[in-house]
Design a protein around this motif. Structure first.
Motif, PDB file in Angstrom:
ATOM      1  N   SER A  90       6.103   1.309   8.241  1.00  0.00           N
ATOM      2  CA  SER A  90       5.317   0.565   7.251  1.00  0.00           C
ATOM      3  C   SER A  90       6.111  -0.608   6.696  1.00  0.00           C
ATOM      4  N   ILE A  91       7.409  -0.413   6.516  1.00  0.00           N
ATOM      5  CA  ILE A  91       8.239  -1.509   6.010  1.00  0.00           C
ATOM      6  C   ILE A  91       8.336  -2.610   7.059  1.00  0.00           C
ATOM      7  N   ILE A  92       8.478  -2.213   8.312  1.00  0.00           N
ATOM      8  CA  ILE A  92       8.544  -3.222   9.378  1.00  0.00           C
ATOM      9  C   ILE A  92       7.195  -3.944   9.490  1.00  0.00           C
ATOM     10  N   ALA A  93       6.116  -3.182   9.311  1.00  0.00           N
ATOM     11  CA  ALA A  93       4.787  -3.794   9.385  1.00  0.00           C
ATOM     12  C   ALA A  93       4.532  -4.707   8.193  1.00  0.00           C
ATOM     13  N   GLY A  94       5.310  -4.511   7.105  1.00  0.00           N
ATOM     14  CA  GLY A  94       5.149  -5.375   5.944  1.00  0.00           C
ATOM     15  C   GLY A  94       4.229  -4.806   4.890  1.00  0.00           C
ATOM     16  N   THR A  95       3.760  -3.585   5.060  1.00  0.00           N
ATOM     17  CA  THR A  95       2.855  -3.027   4.060  1.00  0.00           C
ATOM     18  C   THR A  95       3.602  -2.331   2.932  1.00  0.00           C
ATOM     19  N   LEU A  96       4.867  -2.037   3.142  1.00  0.00           N
ATOM     20  CA  LEU A  96       5.703  -1.521   2.066  1.00  0.00           C
ATOM     21  C   LEU A  96       6.879  -2.454   1.916  1.00  0.00           C
ATOM     22  N   ARG A  97       7.350  -2.590   0.705  1.00  0.00           N
ATOM     23  CA  ARG A  97       8.499  -3.449   0.478  1.00  0.00           C
ATOM     24  C   ARG A  97       9.727  -2.581   0.265  1.00  0.00           C
ATOM     25  N   PRO A  98      10.829  -2.891   0.941  1.00  0.00           N
ATOM     26  CA  PRO A  98      12.035  -2.085   0.742  1.00  0.00           C
ATOM     27  C   PRO A  98      12.569  -2.249  -0.682  1.00  0.00           C
ATOM     28  N   THR A  99      13.165  -1.184  -1.204  1.00  0.00           N
ATOM     29  CA  THR A  99      13.764  -1.243  -2.529  1.00  0.00           C
ATOM     30  C   THR A  99      14.978  -2.162  -2.493  1.00  0.00           C
ATOM     31  N   SER A 100      15.761  -2.042  -1.419  1.00  0.00           N
ATOM     32  CA  SER A 100      16.800  -3.030  -1.182  1.00  0.00           C
ATOM     33  C   SER A 100      16.994  -3.156   0.321  1.00  0.00           C
ATOM     34  N   VAL A 109       3.345  -9.043  14.754  1.00  0.00           N
ATOM     35  CA  VAL A 109       3.432  -7.587  14.723  1.00  0.00           C
ATOM     36  C   VAL A 109       2.032  -7.005  14.684  1.00  0.00           C
ATOM     37  N   SER A 110       1.772  -6.026  15.537  1.00  0.00           N
ATOM     38  CA  SER A 110       0.520  -5.286  15.445  1.00  0.00           C
ATOM     39  C   SER A 110       0.873  -3.829  15.315  1.00  0.00           C
ATOM     40  N   SER A 111       0.167  -3.139  14.443  1.00  0.00           N
ATOM     41  CA  SER A 111       0.543  -1.757  14.264  1.00  0.00           C
ATOM     42  C   SER A 111      -0.593  -0.813  14.624  1.00  0.00           C
ATOM     43  N   LEU A 112      -0.235   0.214  15.352  1.00  0.00           N
ATOM     44  CA  LEU A 112      -1.169   1.294  15.633  1.00  0.00           C
ATOM     45  C   LEU A 112      -0.760   2.435  14.720  1.00  0.00           C
ATOM     46  N   LEU A 113      -0.879   2.193  13.424  1.00  0.00           N
ATOM     47  CA  LEU A 113      -0.398   3.187  12.483  1.00  0.00           C
ATOM     48  C   LEU A 113      -1.447   4.258  12.278  1.00  0.00           C
ATOM     49  N   GLU A 114      -2.669   3.846  12.211  1.00  0.00           N
ATOM     50  CA  GLU A 114      -3.737   4.817  12.109  1.00  0.00           C
ATOM     51  C   GLU A 114      -4.918   4.134  12.771  1.00  0.00           C
ATOM     52  N   LEU A 115      -5.297   4.630  13.915  1.00  0.00           N
ATOM     53  CA  LEU A 115      -6.265   3.873  14.699  1.00  0.00           C
ATOM     54  C   LEU A 115      -7.579   3.714  13.958  1.00  0.00           C
TER      55      LEU A 115
ATOM     56  N   LEU B 111      -6.735  -0.731   4.502  1.00  0.00           N
ATOM     57  CA  LEU B 111      -6.221  -1.999   5.043  1.00  0.00           C
ATOM     58  C   LEU B 111      -4.845  -2.313   4.470  1.00  0.00           C
ATOM     59  N   VAL B 112      -4.739  -2.162   3.155  1.00  0.00           N
ATOM     60  CA  VAL B 112      -3.507  -2.559   2.470  1.00  0.00           C
ATOM     61  C   VAL B 112      -2.323  -1.722   2.963  1.00  0.00           C
ATOM     62  N   LYS B 113      -2.588  -0.450   3.244  1.00  0.00           N
ATOM     63  CA  LYS B 113      -1.495   0.421   3.648  1.00  0.00           C
ATOM     64  C   LYS B 113      -1.095   0.226   5.102  1.00  0.00           C
ATOM     65  N   LYS B 114      -1.996  -0.290   5.901  1.00  0.00           N
ATOM     66  CA  LYS B 114      -1.722  -0.301   7.336  1.00  0.00           C
ATOM     67  C   LYS B 114      -1.392  -1.668   7.907  1.00  0.00           C
ATOM     68  N   VAL B 115      -1.881  -2.703   7.302  1.00  0.00           N
ATOM     69  CA  VAL B 115      -1.704  -4.023   7.897  1.00  0.00           C
ATOM     70  C   VAL B 115      -1.180  -4.995   6.856  1.00  0.00           C
ATOM     71  N   PHE B 116      -0.290  -5.873   7.310  1.00  0.00           N
ATOM     72  CA  PHE B 116       0.190  -6.892   6.393  1.00  0.00           C
ATOM     73  C   PHE B 116      -0.708  -8.113   6.416  1.00  0.00           C
ATOM     74  N   PHE B 285       1.877  -2.318  -4.139  1.00  0.00           N
ATOM     75  CA  PHE B 285       0.571  -1.813  -3.714  1.00  0.00           C
ATOM     76  C   PHE B 285       0.723  -0.687  -2.699  1.00  0.00           C
ATOM     77  N   GLY B 286       1.583  -0.933  -1.719  1.00  0.00           N
ATOM     78  CA  GLY B 286       1.767   0.061  -0.656  1.00  0.00           C
ATOM     79  C   GLY B 286       2.283   1.389  -1.188  1.00  0.00           C
ATOM     80  N   ASP B 287       3.095   1.335  -2.247  1.00  0.00           N
ATOM     81  CA  ASP B 287       3.662   2.564  -2.806  1.00  0.00           C
ATOM     82  C   ASP B 287       2.619   3.394  -3.530  1.00  0.00           C
ATOM     83  N   VAL B 288       1.701   2.696  -4.197  1.00  0.00           N
ATOM     84  CA  VAL B 288       0.802   3.379  -5.128  1.00  0.00           C
ATOM     85  C   VAL B 288      -0.488   3.817  -4.465  1.00  0.00           C
ATOM     86  N   LEU B 289      -0.967   3.015  -3.527  1.00  0.00           N
ATOM     87  CA  LEU B 289      -2.273   3.327  -2.927  1.00  0.00           C
ATOM     88  C   LEU B 289      -2.206   4.554  -2.027  1.00  0.00           C
TER      89      LEU B 289
END
Lengths: 416, 289
Positions: A90-100, A109-115, B111-116, B285-289
């Motif tokens: 998720s961090i690589i995909a950009g949907t989560l931000r690293p704390t540091s 980047v395309s993600s097949l995280l949840e089809l 969407l928010v959790k899976k795609v940037f 957003f990603g953390d909370v959703l």
């Protein structure tokens, strides 16, 4: 409250350090991810927390993880549940931000995280495909060009103008996979895709991944299917409790991971039940070399045979007891062999007070691997189970590979 | 496990900055599709589809015509019904955006959790979709005003700041409410009540000069009603469509017309707050959703 939105400056990670000559597709540098364990999203708790000024309980999902994926390389990620694999993707995909720390990606980047996760049930397959393309930042004209190919790959020509809420889960997943792959990313992130879909779909997935690799694209792949991940990965990263335990050759890392997980699982899988009229006090391996009891529940050996010392006691006299064992494959749970004193023609004396027995297994008939042992004490007619120790010992049988397959089958040869 | 043995010469690599892919052009397609999606879903499965955007305001006008007549809302004010309907239709754009934006981010968790993609696109497209819907509802309004002879486009130039300000306000509200509702689900309840209060604070069904003219408010403070951005915006619409004075005649002696720009200032403030909230909320957003 103060810290809630604080931006953390990237740590001083090596900048483009020495050049290895290979181009980097993904650079994960000293990534730490902490989640705040929230007490529920409400104004009330936020206000209370702000006043109390107590630090929020936190959970460290990733702890100083660094890894690079080179262009054209496939890196598999293994680790137990909760090790941080999906967080990393998720961090690589950009949907989560690293704390540091930081992540840099070089290419789309395309993600097949949840089809099919982003599909809206009320929109048609066609509309959802275009929506997904737009989310991936792909121009409309490009999507329109690829549209027929996407639909054909998913095999949904007849249903593409139906709202996707009418789709079966299989159709949903096929369309999700098809569109994620057909957006033609430079970097593909795959999370447990191989766990869903039927055999035919899985085969298609694997073919598509091979195609992808052949085209020189980079891939990061999470799977619990170790055999598959070993086959498709150039390197494997092993995450454990958020830390990178190993990164490198697939065979070596996969083995390290399996070893750890078997050990960790063995203790957790132990069960026992019964009437407890007679009760096992202990079940221990006897060291093949020294014949002394082995501490702990694990024995790793190359020996042809192994002995287990069982000790029990009973409050009252129990006639015609039977003691049995079974051996199961630790990975699949399939029983390899089971037998008991009755079948072996061994007359176990009546149980009265403390007692015990030693059982010796001939291991020449089975392949190297991890096996779990269970023991039971029961009546001669099997109607009363006094005590059963399920999966109480782990036998790790090491390489003595002199036949193919799971077990040895004696065979003879003649001339016709 | 070694760091930095890897050459990074890609054009897409941003130093330090976390994945902040910019480029409005790249995302224009997404905005368009999300706006279309919002509008499509609104009328999905209904037989008349988009015609509801025209039909609803037409029926609304009819309802008010009937009931305002029966209940005698009109206190001797000329063209009261036209005044009221203009207010309702303009107000509905803001209110609709406010309601839809609650779940513009929280409702798209998958969407928010899976795609940037830039998260601001979600509330932005909510505001845009409501804006498109508003433009459709303006058609029956114009027809009604024209038929009843109250259409006065002499000051139509005022419609430009009116639309621009209302759109900016809606974007600001959508960003603010959409972000806050991700972190505090109480916001949806606050919005429910707050919206009613806002409605009464906005001269939708009453005229500032007539109702507040006699109110015991110090003359110097009367201009502060324009701190409510909707007050100024609505005055601009009524100026542009019906030729009504921006500031009620009863007040013209004490409230200079320039006070109306207080609403523009308030709008800018709401927009800035919205942008600020989203920027701070974005990384979590990603953390909370």
């Amino acid at each position: 409250m103060k810290n809630q939105f604080a931006t953390v400056a990237p740590t001083s990670a090596p900048e483009n350090g020495e050049t290895s000559g290979r181009e980097c597709a993904v650079n994960v540098s000293h990534v730490v991810k902490r989640f705040r364990l929230s007490s529920g999203a409400s104004l009330k708790t936020a206000v209370i927390d702000a006043f109390k000024r107590r630090p929020h309980p936190q959970f460290t999902a990733l702890d100083d993880v660094s890894l690079q994926v080179y262009r054209g390389e496939t890196v598999g990620i293994v680790g137990e549940n909760g090790a941080g694999k999906s967080t990393l993707l998720s961090i690589i995909a950009g949907t989560l931000r690293p704390t540091s720390g930081f992540v840099r990606t070089n290419g789309s980047v395309s993600s097949l995280l949840e089809l099919g996760a982003g599909f809206h049930p009320d929109l048609t397959g066609r509309e959802n495909v275009m929506l997904y393309g737009a989310i991936m930042g792909i121009p409309r004209a490009t999507m329109a060009r690829r549209f027929d190919e996407i639909v054909a790959f998913a095999g949904l020509e007849k249903f593409i103008d139906q709202p996707v809420r009418f789709y079966s889960s299989g159709m949903y997943v096929r369309l999700g996979f098809s569109v994620a792959v057909q957006v033609d990313p430079d970097i593909l992130l795959v999370d447990e895709v191989l766990a869903v879909g039927d055999a035919d779909f899985q085969r298609k997935c694997l073919e598509k991944m091979d195609e992808f690799r052949a085209a020189g694209k980079s891939m990061l792949l999470i799977s619990h299917d170790i055999a598959t991940i070993r086959r498709v990965s150039d390197r494997i990263a092993y995450l454990s409790h958020g830390r990178l335990e190993g990164l490198g050759d697939p065979a070596t890392i996969a083995k390290a991971y399996l070893d750890d997980s078997v050990r960790a699982n063995a203790a957790a899988r132990r069960r026992e039940w019964g009437t407890l009229e007679a009760k096992f006090d202990s079940a221990v391996f006897l060291d093949p070399a020294t014949s002394s009891p082995v501490k702990g529940i694990v024995l790793e050996t190359k020996s042809d045979s192994v002995r287990v010392l069982l000790r029990w006691h009973s409050e009252k006299r129990l006639e015609n007891p039977v003691c049995g064992f079974s051996l199961e494959d630790a990975e699949t749970g399939r029983t390899i062999h089971g037998s008991n004193t009755q079948q072996a023609g061994f007359a176990l004396p009546a149980l009265d007070g403390a007692g015990g027995a030693v059982v010796e297994f001939d291991l020449r008939g089975i392949q190297a691997g991890d096996y779990m042992l269970s023991f039971s004490l029961h009546s001669a007619d099997h109607s009363v189970n006094w005590h059963r120790l399920e999966r109480c010992l782990l036998l790790r049988l090491r390489s003595r590979k002199w036949f193919d397959g799971l077990c040895s089958m004696p065979s003879s040869w003649y001339l016709p | 496990m070694s760091g930095g043995e890897c050459e990074n010469n890609g054009t897409g690599a941003q130093d330090g900055e976390w994945h902040r892919k910019t480029g409005v052009a790249k995302w224009r397609g997404l905005v368009r599709i999300l706006v279309a999606r919002n509008l499509k879903i609104r009328y999905k499965g209904s037989a008349l589809g988009f015609f509801w955007s025209l039909l609803t305001p037409a029926l609304t006008i009819l309802m008010y015509a009937v009931f305002a007549g029966i209940l005698k809302f009109n206190k001797g004010q000329p063209a009261y019904l036209q005044f009221l309907v203009t207010g309702i239709i303009v107000w509905n754009f803001t209110a609709g955006t406010l309601n839809d934006s609650l779940f513009s981010i929280a409702g798209n968790a998958n969407l928010v959790k899976k795609v940037f993609f830039p998260r601001a696109i979600l509330p932005l497209s909510t505001a845009l979709a409501n804006g498109v819907n508003f433009l459709l509802t303006v058609v029956p309004l114009l027809l009604y005003l024209a038929v009843t002879g109250t259409l006065d486009l002499g000051g139509a130039v005022w419609l430009v700041p009116a639309v621009a300000l209302q759109f900016a306000l809606c974007v600001g509200v959508a960003l603010l409410v959409g972000t806050l509702n991700v972190f505090f689900r109480d916001v949806q309840h606050v919005v429910g009540v707050g919206q009613l209060a806002w409605f009464f604070l906005t001269p939708v069904f009453y005229d500032l000069g007539m109702q507040l003219g006699a109110a015991p408010i110090h003359d110097g403070l009367k201009g502060l009603v324009f701190l409510n951005p909707m007050t100024g915006i609505l005055a601009m619409y009524r100026r542009g469509l019906m030729g009504r004075a921006l500031v009620p005649e009863e007040w013209s002696a004490v409230v200079p017309v320039q006070w109306i720009w207080l609403s523009a200032l308030a709008t800018a403030l709401v927009l800035a707050l919205g942008v600020f909230a989203l920027r701070r909320g974005d990384e979590r957003f990603g953390d909370v959703l």
